[in-house]
Design an enzyme around this catalytic site. Sequence first.
Site, short mmCIF file in Angstrom:
data_model
loop_
_atom_site.label_atom_id
_atom_site.label_comp_id
_atom_site.label_asym_id
_atom_site.label_seq_id
_atom_site.Cartn_x
_atom_site.Cartn_y
_atom_site.Cartn_z
N TYR A 24 0.80 -1.23 0.00
CA TYR A 24 0.00 0.00 0.00
C TYR A 24 0.83 1.28 0.00
O TYR A 24 0.27 2.38 -0.03
CB TYR A 24 -0.94 -0.01 1.21
CG TYR A 24 -1.92 -1.18 1.19
CD1 TYR A 24 -2.90 -1.27 0.20
CD2 TYR A 24 -1.84 -2.20 2.14
CE1 TYR A 24 -3.77 -2.34 0.17
CE2 TYR A 24 -2.72 -3.27 2.12
CZ TYR A 24 -3.68 -3.34 1.13
OH TYR A 24 -4.56 -4.41 1.08
N HIS A 114 -9.14 1.24 -5.29
CA HIS A 114 -8.23 0.41 -4.48
C HIS A 114 -6.82 0.88 -4.75
O HIS A 114 -6.45 1.11 -5.92
CB HIS A 114 -8.37 -1.06 -4.84
CG HIS A 114 -9.78 -1.54 -4.68
ND1 HIS A 114 -10.33 -1.80 -3.45
CD2 HIS A 114 -10.76 -1.74 -5.59
CE1 HIS A 114 -11.59 -2.16 -3.61
NE2 HIS A 114 -11.88 -2.12 -4.88
O1 DQA Z 1 -8.09 -3.13 2.77
C1 DQA Z 1 -7.87 -3.37 1.59
C2 DQA Z 1 -7.37 -2.31 0.71
C3 DQA Z 1 -7.80 -2.38 -0.73
O2 DQA Z 1 -9.11 -1.87 -0.86
C4 DQA Z 1 -6.86 -1.47 -1.55
O3 DQA Z 1 -6.97 -0.26 -1.40
O4 DQA Z 1 -6.01 -1.96 -2.29
C5 DQA Z 1 -7.79 -3.82 -1.26
C6 DQA Z 1 -8.61 -4.73 -0.37
O5 DQA Z 1 -8.58 -6.06 -0.87
C7 DQA Z 1 -8.05 -4.73 1.03
O6 DQA Z 1 -8.85 -5.54 1.88
#
Ligand code: DQA
Length: 166
Positions: A24, A114
């Site tokens: 992330y 995402h």
């Molecule tokens: O919490 C998250 C973050 C997310 O939404 C993303 O921003 O990549 C992707 C999801 O699968 C994960 O559970």
Amino acid sequence: MSRRILLINGPNLNLLGKREPHIYGTTLLGDIETQAQLQANSLNITLETFQSNHEGAIVDRIQQAAGWGPNSNAATSDMGKVSAIIINPGGLTHSSVIVRDALLGVDIPFVEIHVSNVHAREPWRNHSYFSDKAVAVICGLGVYGYTAAIEFAARHLKLKGQEAKL
Ligand SMILES: O=C1C[C@@](O)(C(=O)O)C[C@@H](O)[C@@H]1O
């Protein structure tokens, strides 16, 4: 219709910048929201931000975005109405019928975002309860996805305004 956008971040996204940085990145949610506010100002848009780790709180906030929150009344029902929602539902992406129902219930166009490319991860992250109803889906752009989503929503709102003038 007002040019207001609501940015919702779901569970664990308060930990952006600290959580699994190899997936992330290292940008904090607070920095993303500050940057988003600056961008919104430059686009002449009012941006509201909301993060919660609680599914029901997200449902309440979505209802409030339509003036229908549990505590709304005739006097306040127009307050806080938004034209578009940008939502990163976090893990709720893959599980939440109730957040999906809330978004469909208020009938506010939304962009799903995402940070990571959910399609290049565990197979169960391929399924979203939101994508088939979203105006657009952004994934894998890292935190730039928020910038792209706001830019897109701003253009979308502008289009709506122009249509309304015809
Ligand atoms: O919490 C998250 C973050 C997310 O939404 C993303 O921003 O990549 C992707 C999801 O699968 C994960 O559970």
